[in-house]
Design an enzyme around this catalytic site. Structure first.
Site, short mmCIF file in Angstrom:
data_model
loop_
_atom_site.label_atom_id
_atom_site.label_comp_id
_atom_site.label_asym_id
_atom_site.label_seq_id
_atom_site.Cartn_x
_atom_site.Cartn_y
_atom_site.Cartn_z
N GLU A 38 34.29 47.33 65.78
CA GLU A 38 35.53 46.79 66.36
C GLU A 38 35.90 47.67 67.57
O GLU A 38 35.73 48.89 67.52
CB GLU A 38 36.62 46.90 65.27
CG GLU A 38 38.01 46.49 65.67
CD GLU A 38 39.02 46.74 64.52
OE1 GLU A 38 38.69 47.48 63.56
OE2 GLU A 38 40.13 46.18 64.59
N LYS A 109 40.87 38.51 65.88
CA LYS A 109 41.24 39.05 64.56
C LYS A 109 42.51 38.37 64.03
O LYS A 109 43.56 38.42 64.67
CB LYS A 109 41.44 40.56 64.66
CG LYS A 109 41.62 41.27 63.33
CD LYS A 109 41.67 42.78 63.55
CE LYS A 109 41.71 43.58 62.26
NZ LYS A 109 41.69 45.04 62.52
N CYS A 142 37.21 43.88 60.71
CA CYS A 142 37.79 44.95 59.90
C CYS A 142 38.71 44.46 58.78
O CYS A 142 38.24 43.87 57.82
CB CYS A 142 38.48 45.95 60.81
SG CYS A 142 38.47 47.61 60.08
C1 ACM Z 1 41.27 48.00 60.67
O1 ACM Z 1 41.48 46.80 60.52
N1 ACM Z 1 40.86 48.48 61.83
C2 ACM Z 1 41.46 48.95 59.56
#
Ligand code: ACM
Length: 261
Positions: A38, A109, A142
């Protein structure tokens, strides 16, 4: 199909250097699919919106996407990478898939973690699945892992391999991916970063231990916590298409959504 994670230490704000190191790591081995962390090009621990805006790029069209697309065309491979996206001033924590024919698509995300809510808009595109011929590629980022709906949705849409770009700081995800993969019978490449970031009075240590997990919940490979490395494993992505866990239990057709309301 040869799939790989690229585990690296991403230096905060050093977009060009991070990108060059990722290119070097990808060049060092042969694989069909590489997954990067990420926000791999920028680092993670922002302390102002201006900082995020300064590194966010258009997707497609930004420098990072163009660099990795050129590499994917040259190496005839697919690459999934996480970076901050600027869509006419709206900033997302995104990942993109690019390949031998050029840029393919992106994911924004959906489940933002902690202070990410100060810097990024929550994703507004559905979880994407792309058929690249050798397999079907799903993307998540993530903290999406903690919501079982993320992998479930990608698996129900036909994903064989979940490309999971991460900057993990909590100790749970790698073990949890065993269950996510088992309950959906999919592969996952969790590509995490390593290293320590200190920004103002905030700091994070990233947990490394990037992982390739299989549809029986098996940890096919787990990286060390603190080393930059690319690791390749060979898999048969079609194994993920058999959702039977016993002769009488297909994990998808046995679902009872009528009872879940
Ligand atoms: C995250 O979502 N970077 C922990």
């Amino acid at each position: 199909m040869k799939i790989a994670y690229v585990q690296m230490d991403c230096r905060f704000g050093d977009v060009i250097d991070n990108c060059n190191r990722a290119v070097e790591l990808i060049r060092s081995v042969d694989a069909d699919l590489f997954v990067l962390p990420e926000l791999f090009n920028s680092g993670y621990l922002f302390i102002s919106s201006q900082e995020v805006e300064a590194v966010a790029e258009q997707l497609p069209g930004g420098n990072t996407e163009q660099t990795l697309t050129s590499l994917a065309i040259e190496k005839k491979c697919y690459i999934v990478a996480g970076c901050a996206e600027d869509d006419a001033g709206a900033i997302y924590n995104s990942s993109f898939l690019t390949g031998p024919e050029g840029y393919i698509g992106k994911y924004r995300k959906i489940h933002l973690f902690n202070e990410e809510k100060k810097w990024f808009k929550p994703g507004d595109l559905p979880f994407p699945v792309y058929d690249i011929g050798s397999g079907k590629i799903g993307m998540m980022i993530c903290f999406d892992w903690i919501f079982p709906e993320s992998v479930r949705t990608l698996a129900l849409k036909g994903a064989d391999i979940i490309c999971h770009c991460t900057n993990l700081v909590l100790p749970y995800c790698q073990n949890a991916m065993v269950t996510r993969c088992l309950e959906n019978r999919v592969f996952a490449v969790t590509a995490n970063r390593i290293g320590f970031e200190q920004r103002g009075n905030k700091s994070f240590t990233y947990t490394g231990m990037s992982q390739i997990t299989g549809p029986n919940g098996e940890i096919i490979h787990r990286a060390p916590a603190d080393v930059e490395q690319v690791h390749v494993v060979e898999i048969d992505p079609t194994l993920s298409r058999d959702k039977n866990i016993t002769p009488f239990n297909d994990l998808f057709t046995d679902r009872r959504p009528d009872m879940y309301a």
